[in-house]
Design a protein around this motif. Structure first.
Motif, PDB file in Angstrom:
ATOM      1  N   PRO A  57       0.850  -1.197   0.000  1.00 56.75           N
ATOM      2  CA  PRO A  57       0.000   0.000   0.000  1.00 56.75           C
ATOM      3  C   PRO A  57       0.881   1.241   0.000  1.00 56.75           C
ATOM      4  N   TYR A  58       0.444   2.276  -0.717  1.00 58.28           N
ATOM      5  CA  TYR A  58       1.186   3.531  -0.658  1.00 58.28           C
ATOM      6  C   TYR A  58       0.759   4.261   0.605  1.00 58.28           C
ATOM      7  N   LEU A  59       1.722   4.500   1.484  1.00 51.62           N
ATOM      8  CA  LEU A  59       1.420   5.148   2.761  1.00 51.62           C
ATOM      9  C   LEU A  59       1.527   6.655   2.580  1.00 51.62           C
ATOM     10  N   SER A  60       0.405   7.346   2.631  1.00 46.82           N
ATOM     11  CA  SER A  60       0.373   8.775   2.328  1.00 46.82           C
ATOM     12  C   SER A  60       1.152   9.609   3.336  1.00 46.82           C
ATOM     13  N   GLY A  61       1.484   9.025   4.483  1.00 46.82           N
ATOM     14  CA  GLY A  61       2.299   9.751   5.453  1.00 46.82           C
ATOM     15  C   GLY A  61       3.651  10.147   4.896  1.00 46.82           C
ATOM     16  N   ASP A  64       4.135  11.549   2.099  1.00 43.92           N
ATOM     17  CA  ASP A  64       3.994  12.845   1.440  1.00 43.92           C
ATOM     18  C   ASP A  64       4.082  14.007   2.424  1.00 43.92           C
ATOM     19  N   THR A  65       3.691  13.763   3.658  1.00 45.88           N
ATOM     20  CA  THR A  65       3.699  14.840   4.652  1.00 45.88           C
ATOM     21  C   THR A  65       4.868  14.746   5.626  1.00 45.88           C
ATOM     22  N   HIS A  66       5.263  13.538   5.988  1.00 47.52           N
ATOM     23  CA  HIS A  66       6.317  13.359   6.993  1.00 47.52           C
ATOM     24  C   HIS A  66       7.641  12.894   6.400  1.00 47.52           C
ATOM     25  N   GLY A  67       7.642  12.524   5.127  1.00 47.25           N
ATOM     26  CA  GLY A  67       8.868  12.053   4.506  1.00 47.25           C
ATOM     27  C   GLY A  67       9.266  10.662   4.959  1.00 47.25           C
ATOM     28  N   GLU A  68      10.448  10.262   4.545  1.00 53.32           N
ATOM     29  CA  GLU A  68      11.021   8.965   4.907  1.00 53.32           C
ATOM     30  C   GLU A  68      12.272   9.217   5.732  1.00 53.32           C
ATOM     31  N   ARG A  69      12.301   8.675   6.948  1.00 59.34           N
ATOM     32  CA  ARG A  69      13.410   8.911   7.862  1.00 59.34           C
ATOM     33  C   ARG A  69      14.418   7.763   7.777  1.00 59.34           C
ATOM     34  N   ALA A  70      15.686   8.109   7.733  1.00 57.08           N
ATOM     35  CA  ALA A  70      16.753   7.118   7.644  1.00 57.08           C
ATOM     36  C   ALA A  70      17.623   7.217   8.892  1.00 57.08           C
ATOM     37  N   LEU A  71      17.595   6.180   9.707  1.00 61.37           N
ATOM     38  CA  LEU A  71      18.406   6.129  10.922  1.00 61.37           C
ATOM     39  C   LEU A  71      19.629   5.268  10.645  1.00 61.37           C
ATOM     40  N   GLN A  72      20.788   5.881  10.696  1.00 59.98           N
ATOM     41  CA  GLN A  72      22.038   5.198  10.367  1.00 59.98           C
ATOM     42  C   GLN A  72      22.754   4.766  11.640  1.00 59.98           C
ATOM     43  N   ALA A  94      11.804   9.129  19.952  1.00 63.40           N
ATOM     44  CA  ALA A  94      11.991   7.924  20.757  1.00 63.40           C
ATOM     45  C   ALA A  94      11.295   6.731  20.115  1.00 63.40           C
ATOM     46  N   ALA A  95      10.121   6.967  19.517  1.00 61.67           N
ATOM     47  CA  ALA A  95       9.379   5.883  18.867  1.00 61.67           C
ATOM     48  C   ALA A  95      10.130   5.376  17.642  1.00 61.67           C
ATOM     49  N   GLU A  96      10.713   6.289  16.863  1.00 59.49           N
ATOM     50  CA  GLU A  96      11.474   5.875  15.685  1.00 59.49           C
ATOM     51  C   GLU A  96      12.696   5.063  16.078  1.00 59.49           C
ATOM     52  N   LEU A  97      13.394   5.523  17.097  1.00 61.48           N
ATOM     53  CA  LEU A  97      14.579   4.804  17.545  1.00 61.48           C
ATOM     54  C   LEU A  97      14.208   3.418  18.068  1.00 61.48           C
ATOM     55  N   ALA A  98      13.092   3.315  18.766  1.00 57.55           N
ATOM     56  CA  ALA A  98      12.661   2.023  19.310  1.00 57.55           C
ATOM     57  C   ALA A  98      12.332   1.030  18.197  1.00 57.55           C
ATOM     58  N   VAL A  99      11.628   1.488  17.150  1.00 60.69           N
ATOM     59  CA  VAL A  99      11.293   0.598  16.036  1.00 60.69           C
ATOM     60  C   VAL A  99      12.559   0.168  15.304  1.00 60.69           C
ATOM     61  N   THR A 103       5.715   6.798   8.222  1.00 61.15           N
ATOM     62  CA  THR A 103       4.588   6.845   9.153  1.00 61.15           C
ATOM     63  C   THR A 103       3.473   5.948   8.644  1.00 61.15           C
ATOM     64  N   GLY A 104       3.043   5.013   9.481  1.00 69.60           N
ATOM     65  CA  GLY A 104       1.985   4.091   9.098  1.00 69.60           C
ATOM     66  C   GLY A 104       0.600   4.702   9.258  1.00 69.60           C
ATOM     67  N   PRO A 105      -0.437   3.963   8.863  1.00 67.10           N
ATOM     68  CA  PRO A 105      -1.807   4.463   8.981  1.00 67.10           C
ATOM     69  C   PRO A 105      -2.213   4.809  10.409  1.00 67.10           C
ATOM     70  N   ASP A 106      -1.550   4.170  11.381  1.00 63.86           N
ATOM     71  CA  ASP A 106      -1.863   4.441  12.791  1.00 63.86           C
ATOM     72  C   ASP A 106      -1.085   5.631  13.342  1.00 63.86           C
ATOM     73  N   GLY A 107      -0.298   6.300  12.468  1.00 66.18           N
ATOM     74  CA  GLY A 107       0.489   7.438  12.914  1.00 66.18           C
ATOM     75  C   GLY A 107       1.814   7.072  13.549  1.00 66.18           C
ATOM     76  N   GLU A 108       2.116   5.781  13.629  1.00 63.52           N
ATOM     77  CA  GLU A 108       3.348   5.321  14.251  1.00 63.52           C
ATOM     78  C   GLU A 108       4.377   4.932  13.182  1.00 63.52           C
ATOM     79  N   PRO A 109       5.671   4.975  13.516  1.00 63.43           N
ATOM     80  CA  PRO A 109       6.690   4.615  12.533  1.00 63.43           C
ATOM     81  C   PRO A 109       6.690   3.124  12.223  1.00 63.43           C
TER      82      PRO A 109
END
Length: 292
Positions: A172-176, A178-186, A225-230, A253-259
């Protein structure tokens, strides 16, 4: 280890084109300044004696996804000749994006994904936007975004990919995005190195075989903190996780607003050192620690 460590910084051969890894000469020079005998070499160069190196550090082997079988066979040979980072078992596992299903089975939030190998009957979503892309791919190659009404175009793409031997992913294309971008944790050396965020790559109507900007509007990011945990949960689910030298976890960001995990880059992630020059000393220290 006695003597000067010899490090192969492994990349691709751009042939007549300009090399796309801007960080490559920076990293090689920094390793040399730190006392290593570092050299950039293409993974498919038949003249390289891999046994002559103390470490083969995978960096920008960015053509591997079109030659996945050849690449993984090379990785096996290289790992038999010297130390390979990341290890060959991790490379083999990560080269096929069916790992997303394994992460989901392990309870890691991940983008829901269905896989269709050549010969499989294909079921596309009846509503909502979705993405079609190869299970072995990078840089948005052969990836496209479709509304439900463009089924025929999606089927034509899938038919071509199957003819070329690719297993197809449908998500599924997650519309989040478009608004929140894609975060890359290195991560490097087992710790968070830095994080970045980029804009959406797949614009509506862009053909799957068109060239795409892989990292649009890239900028620095402070992970939540949520992104780091995932991200940490995803890395803990990797077979051979304890042996990882580096990793990049790409989150949306998923449909539930969580990463949730979009991709887990364990082979050749762009480090974005040009955006994070302050991270270079830590990278060099972690690499040298591997070779003693």
């Amino acid at each position: 280890m006695a003597g000067t460590p010899r490090i192969a910084v492994v990349t691709y051969d751009p042939r007549a084109e300009q090399h796309k890894d801007r960080d490559l000469p920076v990293l090689v020079d920094a390793l040399r300044e730190a006392g290593a005998d570092a050299v950039a070499v293409a993974w498919d160069d038949p003249g390289v004696d891999w046994a002559g190196f103390d470490l083969a550090l995978l960096r920008s082997t960015w053509d591997y996804s079109w030659r996945a079988g050849e690449f993984t066979a090379w990785a096996e040979r290289c790992a038999n000749a010297t130390r390979l980072a990341n290890p060959v078992g991790v490379v083999r596992w990560n080269a096929d994006k069916r790992y997303l299903g394994q992460l989901a089975e392990a309870g890691v939030p991940a983008v829901p994904t269905r896989y269709f190998a050549p010969g499989d009957p294909v079921a596309l979503p009846a509503d909502g936007e979705y993405v079609v892309k190869p299970a072995s791919g990078a840089g948005a190659r052969y990836a496209a975004r479709y509304p439900a009404g463009e089924r025929d175009a999606a089927v034509r793409q899938i038919e071509r990919m199957h003819r070329e031997g690719f297993t197809v992913m449908v998500q599924p294309y997650l519309s989040g995005i478009d608004t929140h971008g894609e975060r890359a944790l290195q991560f490097f050396g087992g710790r968070l190195l830095h994080a970045s965020v980029k804009g959406a790559v797949l614009a509506p109507g862009t053909p799957y075989d068109a060239d795409k900007v892989a990292h649009p509007d890239l900028r620095r990011w402070e992970p939540t903190a949520a992104e780091l945990a995932v991200a940490e949960r995803a890395l803990a689910a990797v077979p051979g996780e304890a042996e990882l030298l580096y990793a990049r976890v790409d989150l949306v960001t998923g449909p539930d607003g969580e990463p949730c995990v979009m991709e887990l880059e364990l082979i050749e992630p762009n480090l974005f050192l040009g955006l994070h020059p302050d991270s270079l000393p830590r990278v060099v220290r972690a690499v040298l620690a591997v070779v003693g």
